[in-house]
Design a protein around this motif. Structure first.
Motif, PDB file in Angstrom:
ATOM      1  N   UNK A 448      -1.352   0.129   6.640  1.00  0.00           N
ATOM      2  CA  UNK A 448      -2.451  -0.368   5.818  1.00  0.00           C
ATOM      3  C   UNK A 448      -3.335  -1.233   6.693  1.00  0.00           C
ATOM      4  N   UNK A 449      -4.581  -1.450   6.263  1.00  0.00           N
ATOM      5  CA  UNK A 449      -5.563  -2.168   7.066  1.00  0.00           C
ATOM      6  C   UNK A 449      -6.209  -3.283   6.263  1.00  0.00           C
ATOM      7  N   UNK A 450      -6.523  -4.357   6.966  1.00  0.00           N
ATOM      8  CA  UNK A 450      -7.266  -5.464   6.378  1.00  0.00           C
ATOM      9  C   UNK A 450      -8.568  -5.601   7.144  1.00  0.00           C
ATOM     10  N   UNK A 451      -9.660  -5.207   6.510  1.00  0.00           N
ATOM     11  CA  UNK A 451     -10.952  -5.225   7.200  1.00  0.00           C
ATOM     12  C   UNK A 451     -11.478  -6.634   7.409  1.00  0.00           C
ATOM     13  N   UNK A 452     -11.015  -7.609   6.614  1.00  0.00           N
ATOM     14  CA  UNK A 452     -11.499  -8.982   6.780  1.00  0.00           C
ATOM     15  C   UNK A 452     -11.035  -9.577   8.104  1.00  0.00           C
ATOM     16  N   UNK A 453      -9.809  -9.278   8.497  1.00  0.00           N
ATOM     17  CA  UNK A 453      -9.264  -9.850   9.724  1.00  0.00           C
ATOM     18  C   UNK A 453      -9.220  -8.844  10.869  1.00  0.00           C
ATOM     19  N   UNK A 454      -9.497  -7.567  10.578  1.00  0.00           N
ATOM     20  CA  UNK A 454      -9.426  -6.560  11.621  1.00  0.00           C
ATOM     21  C   UNK A 454      -8.012  -6.314  12.107  1.00  0.00           C
ATOM     22  N   UNK A 455      -7.066  -6.278  11.180  1.00  0.00           N
ATOM     23  CA  UNK A 455      -5.673  -6.091  11.551  1.00  0.00           C
ATOM     24  C   UNK A 455      -5.073  -4.876  10.856  1.00  0.00           C
ATOM     25  N   UNK A 456      -4.147  -4.254  11.565  1.00  0.00           N
ATOM     26  CA  UNK A 456      -3.433  -3.091  11.044  1.00  0.00           C
ATOM     27  C   UNK A 456      -1.973  -3.465  10.848  1.00  0.00           C
ATOM     28  N   UNK A 457      -1.416  -3.063   9.716  1.00  0.00           N
ATOM     29  CA  UNK A 457      -0.032  -3.363   9.356  1.00  0.00           C
ATOM     30  C   UNK A 457       0.765  -2.065   9.332  1.00  0.00           C
ATOM     31  N   UNK A 458       1.889  -2.055  10.026  1.00  0.00           N
ATOM     32  CA  UNK A 458       2.726  -0.863  10.106  1.00  0.00           C
ATOM     33  C   UNK A 458       4.143  -1.224   9.694  1.00  0.00           C
ATOM     34  N   UNK A 459       4.721  -0.423   8.801  1.00  0.00           N
ATOM     35  CA  UNK A 459       6.111  -0.620   8.421  1.00  0.00           C
ATOM     36  C   UNK A 459       6.942   0.499   9.047  1.00  0.00           C
ATOM     37  N   UNK A 460       8.008   0.076   9.727  1.00  0.00           N
ATOM     38  CA  UNK A 460       8.937   0.994  10.387  1.00  0.00           C
ATOM     39  C   UNK A 460      10.255   0.940   9.631  1.00  0.00           C
ATOM     40  N   UNK A 461      10.823   2.125   9.341  1.00  0.00           N
ATOM     41  CA  UNK A 461      12.086   2.175   8.626  1.00  0.00           C
ATOM     42  C   UNK A 461      13.214   2.634   9.541  1.00  0.00           C
ATOM     43  N   UNK A 462      14.362   2.023   9.350  1.00  0.00           N
ATOM     44  CA  UNK A 462      15.545   2.452  10.073  1.00  0.00           C
ATOM     45  C   UNK A 462      15.996   3.816   9.548  1.00  0.00           C
ATOM     46  N   UNK A 463      16.695   4.574  10.419  1.00  0.00           N
ATOM     47  CA  UNK A 463      17.183   5.884   9.989  1.00  0.00           C
ATOM     48  C   UNK A 463      18.261   5.807   8.933  1.00  0.00           C
ATOM     49  N   UNK A 464      19.000   4.684   8.897  1.00  0.00           N
ATOM     50  CA  UNK A 464      20.003   4.498   7.857  1.00  0.00           C
ATOM     51  C   UNK A 464      21.341   5.143   8.122  1.00  0.00           C
ATOM     52  N   UNK A 465      21.485   5.850   9.234  1.00  0.00           N
ATOM     53  CA  UNK A 465      22.745   6.491   9.575  1.00  0.00           C
ATOM     54  C   UNK A 465      23.447   5.642  10.632  1.00  0.00           C
ATOM     55  N   UNK A 466      24.460   4.900  10.225  1.00  0.00           N
ATOM     56  CA  UNK A 466      25.111   3.969  11.144  1.00  0.00           C
ATOM     57  C   UNK A 466      25.928   4.667  12.218  1.00  0.00           C
ATOM     58  N   UNK A 467      26.134   5.982  12.084  1.00  0.00           N
ATOM     59  CA  UNK A 467      26.827   6.696  13.156  1.00  0.00           C
ATOM     60  C   UNK A 467      25.926   6.890  14.370  1.00  0.00           C
ATOM     61  N   UNK A 468      24.628   6.680  14.186  1.00  0.00           N
ATOM     62  CA  UNK A 468      23.661   6.770  15.278  1.00  0.00           C
ATOM     63  C   UNK A 468      23.489   5.376  15.867  1.00  0.00           C
ATOM     64  N   UNK A 469      23.797   5.182  17.154  1.00  0.00           N
ATOM     65  CA  UNK A 469      23.670   3.845  17.764  1.00  0.00           C
ATOM     66  C   UNK A 469      22.268   3.261  17.680  1.00  0.00           C
ATOM     67  N   UNK A 470      21.261   4.112  17.471  1.00  0.00           N
ATOM     68  CA  UNK A 470      19.886   3.614  17.388  1.00  0.00           C
ATOM     69  C   UNK A 470      19.590   2.956  16.045  1.00  0.00           C
ATOM     70  N   UNK A 471      20.510   3.082  15.097  1.00  0.00           N
ATOM     71  CA  UNK A 471      20.270   2.567  13.752  1.00  0.00           C
ATOM     72  C   UNK A 471      21.042   1.275  13.498  1.00  0.00           C
ATOM     73  N   UNK A 472      20.423   0.381  12.749  1.00  0.00           N
ATOM     74  CA  UNK A 472      21.093  -0.855  12.344  1.00  0.00           C
ATOM     75  C   UNK A 472      20.804  -1.202  10.896  1.00  0.00           C
TER      76      UNK A 472
END
Length: 790
Positions: A448-472
């Motif tokens: 999402x974007x805020x044109x007043x401040x010129x900033x971009x917001x990004x939400x990153x989600x975990x994969x959710x599979x704890x068998x994958x070391x990349x997930x927490x």
């Protein structure tokens, strides 16, 4: 703040320390354990053991709840009054609040019977009784022991609120009747309070976000929009499987401050036109004043306003709708049905224009520049569609080729298109040129974007599979400058926000003070508020004053929440600092004393994010010294000595001495003259005897010098000449004459005066008369006291 006179601004009131803990939010959801309303009433006793009552009168008791060993310890858990038809798990879990499943849990779902971190309790005679599970005792009782640690299995109780819970086992996922929770805390925490400040010692003006509230009033949130006019929070939601007793599908309208439900539109027209319960999948955009246009599965296009009993809408022919956005007119919407892009009339569902692309499912519209950006994640392509001609005007490769679909959003301010694919966000400018690739540790799922401040917001989600070391199990919110792509805020962990149950979405309040992020897996919306570490906007400077003058030091800072201030002083050249007692205002004022010379001062600003100090400034205090000569000149018979004195700029005053009267040829000077500041104490010149003159005394300022005494003569002999030097004081006074310290004029018999030099020629008769008729005249003036030294 104004210090009390004669109280040195430098006395420490005592050390003040504040316990700060990292703010936490929800953690994980990778346990297939279920659990929901945990509306257990906890006993008021905060000590141990603690007991809680469940929704059906169950009693749960935990032997220890505070100061638990983070490295691990055993606790005893007892229960009574549980149902004898439903199995339960006993475990340490993330506490997601009322009507939400406690998850994840330490040890997971123990279906092996070997876990020491959770226990499985089943009704007597259950097929799993024995090696895998223990049976309830009479009256639904149990008495078990579990081993718990602060962090393991995707659960981190230093980041999220944790409780020892009971909950239904995996065979009754939607049953919340067995949920009972008792908050616990490990050493250094308070029960149920994992949050706190962001800490101290961060750079001034550091921007970050913290969780201010969590809303669980809108089912499984899929999309949301903060209405620009009504300021209401619209949430498109599906049903949560963990709340089997309530169907929460539909369009929810919430108060954005506390999440209170203002309206719930659960029904919309289906394929036959009849109303039916429908989820709200994606929100296209706002209606003027209030309300939104949205898509409801599978092919519905509806609109509703807060307070409506049901949505109005149309049902489209063709494939399932995969994306929706406002059209080129207020009465139309753009709809993606797989690789087909159409503009339809909202009232009738009629397509006015249709375009089939090589592939794709998601798009973003840029009405300002007349473009639609269509993403084909399977083929790794981004297509640009011209809205005027409704034709493809360009195709661009996504770096890395095909990838997991994330999002496609356009920045209204710059026209850039942001595409989330796998663990990256690729940014193209308005012409389709790749300008930036942002890489994260989780899956890029919403922007999402805020044109007043010129900033971009990004939400990153975990994969959710704890068998994958990349997930927490923890997601992340990042904020970037939308033009330079530099981080614009500290990354914020989103515990428990994973992609197993759907993609997260977000909405940003204009100005960026508040951000809303959904977590479909947890069935909640988190309201985040911006906080900024103190940034000094006005600082004091080095100051030089005279003793007795008022000192005023001021400092100001901005931040969120509003920072508090305290002044500090160093008496040893900034080697050590002490708080100034009571100095908690932007201004520090006090009266300068010579003892303050060389002291150093600074203001310290604090809020939950950090601490910022002004640069230390040095106070120089100079003594109050003498200035103009406002000395006094004695004028009595014989020889008087006077003093000069007075501070620079002192008052000048005094009367010219009057004419002395004569008696038997002796004349004395009359009148009184003064000069300088307020007077010191002075004796007039003494009388003369046989030609010898006495010397008067003067009390004056340091460095003020009395004028030369007069010399008397008798019968040709010379009286002793006298002169005195004044001592400290603000001014001197003149007895017997003179304006501004000049000599008085005396009437004489048989002699004359030399006024310019103070020398008087008199006869023996006059001298004798002076001895008999003249004593020592003392003139005193009250000395004004100057307050100031501490």
């Amino acid at each position: 703040m104004t210090s009390t006179p004669d109280t040195a601004p430098g006395t420490p009131p005592g050390d003040r320390s504040r316990l700060r803990r990292r703010a936490g939010t929800a953690a994980v959801a990778a346990l297939l354990l279920t659990g929901v309303p945990a509306g257990a009433a906890v006993s008021a006793d905060a000590g141990t053991p603690r007991t809680a009552t469940g929704p059906q009168g169950q009693k749960l008791t935990v032997s220890a709840t505070t100061g638990l060993d983070p490295a691990g310890q055993k606790i005893r858990v007892q229960g009574e009054g549980y149902g004898l038809t439903t199995g339960i798990y006993v475990a340490l879990c993330k506490d997601n609040g009322d009507n939400r499943v406690p998850s994840p849990c330490l040890g997971g779902a123990d279906m092996s019977g070997g876990s020491k971190t959770s226990q499985w309790i089943v009704p007597p005679g259950d097929p799993y009784e024995g090696d895998l599970a223990s049976a309830f005792g009479p009256g639904g009782t149990f008495d078990v022991e579990i081993e718990i640690t602060e962090k393991a299995d995707g659960l981190d109780c230093a980041e999220v609120a944790c409780s020892v819970v009971t909950r239904t086992d995996h065979r009754a996922a939607g049953d919340r009747t067995q949920d009972v929770r008792i908050p616990v805390a490990f050493a250094g925490q308070e029960p149920g309070e994992p949050g706190g400040g962001e800490g101290v010692d961060v750079p001034a003006g550091t921007v970050s976000y913290r969780s201010a509230a969590e809303f669980t009033t809108a089912g499984k949130p899929l999309d949301l929009l903060l209405h620009p006019d009504s300021k209401k929070l619209y949430v498109g939601a599906d049903n949560l499987p963990d709340t089997a007793d309530v169907d929460e599908r539909g369009l929810h309208v919430l108060d954005p401050e506390d999440g209170t439900s203002e309206s719930w539109i659960s029904q919309a027209p289906g394929s036959t036109g009849a109303l039916r319960a429908s989820a709200a999948a994606r929100i296209a955009g706002p209606l003027p004043g209030d309300g939104v246009v949205y898509n409801y599965p599978l092919r519905g296009v509806g609109s509703a306003t807060s307070g409506d009993e049901a949505a109005s809408g149309v049902w489209l022919a063709g494939p399932t709708i995969t994306d929706i956005a406002p059209g080129t007119t207020p009465d139309t919407v753009l709809v993606a049905q797989g690789a087909t892009l159409s503009e339809i009339e909202r009232a009738t569902g009629t397509a006015t224009r249709t375009l089939t692309l090589p592939g794709g499912t998601r798009f973003a519209a840029d009405p300002e520049r007349g473009a639609v950006w269509y993403t084909d994640f399977t083929a790794g392509k981004l297509h640009r569609v011209d809205l005027a001609s409704f034709t493809v005007t360009g195709s661009f490769d996504l770096p890395g080729g095909p990838g997991m679909a994330g999002f496609t959003e356009t920045d209204p301010a710059t026209g850039a298109v942001w595409v989330g694919v796998d663990r990256s966000v690729v940014v193209f400018d308005a012409t389709g040129t790749l300008v930036k690739t942002l890489v994260g540790k989780d899956l890029a799922r919403g922007a999402a974007f805020d044109t007043e401040t010129g900033r971009a917001y990004v939400v990153w989600q975990d994969g959710g599979d704890l068998s994958d070391p990349a997930n927490d199990n923890n997601g992340t919110l990042t904020v970037y400058g939308s033009e330079d792509f530099a981080p614009a805020a500290k990354d914020l962990s989103l515990p428990g926000n994973h992609s197993q149950a759907g993609a997260a979405s977000l909405a940003v309040e204009p100005g960026g003070a508040t951000v809303f992020v959904t977590s479909p897996a947890e069935g909640k919306i988190t309201r985040l508020v911006r906080q900024v570490s103190p940034l000094v906007t006005h600082a004091p400077a080095d100051l030089t004053v005279k003793e007795g003058e008022e000192v005023a030091l001021t400092a100001e800072a901005e931040g969120a929440p509003e920072p508090t201030v305290r002044w500090q002083v160093s008496t040893d050249g900034a080697q050590t600092w002490k708080d100034v007692e009571g100095a908690t205002e932007p201004a520090l004022t006090f009266t300068a004393r010579t003892a303050h010379d060389g002291y150093r001062y600074r203001a310290e600003f604090r809020n939950d994010v950090g601490t910022t100090r002004t640069a230390a400034v040095t106070l120089t205090v100079t003594p109050a010294t003498g200035g103009d000569s406002g000395g006094d000149t004695g004028g009595d018979t014989g020889g008087d000595t006077g003093g000069t004195g007075g501070d620079p700029g002192g008052d000048t005053g005094g009367d010219t001495g009057g004419t002395g009267d004569t008696s038997n040829g002796a004349g004395s000077t009359g009148g009184d003259g003064s000069t300088g500041f307020d007077g010191g104490t002075q004796s007039s010149g003494g009388s003369t005897t046989d030609g010898s003159g006495s010397t008067g005394t003067t009390t004056g300022d340091p460095g003020s010098t009395g004028t030369t005494g007069t010399t008397g003569t008798t019968g040709g002999s010379t009286a002793a000449a006298g002169g005195s030097t004044g001592t400290a004081g603000d001014s001197g006074s003149t007895v017997g004459g003179g304006v501004a310290g000049g000599s008085g004029t005396a009437a004489t018999s048989g002699g004359g005066s030399l006024a310019a030099t103070g020398a008087t020629v008199m006869s023996v008769t006059l001298a004798a008369a002076a001895l008999v008729g003249t004593g020592v005249l003392v003139h005193r003036r009250a000395r004004r006291r100057t307050e100031g030294a501490l």
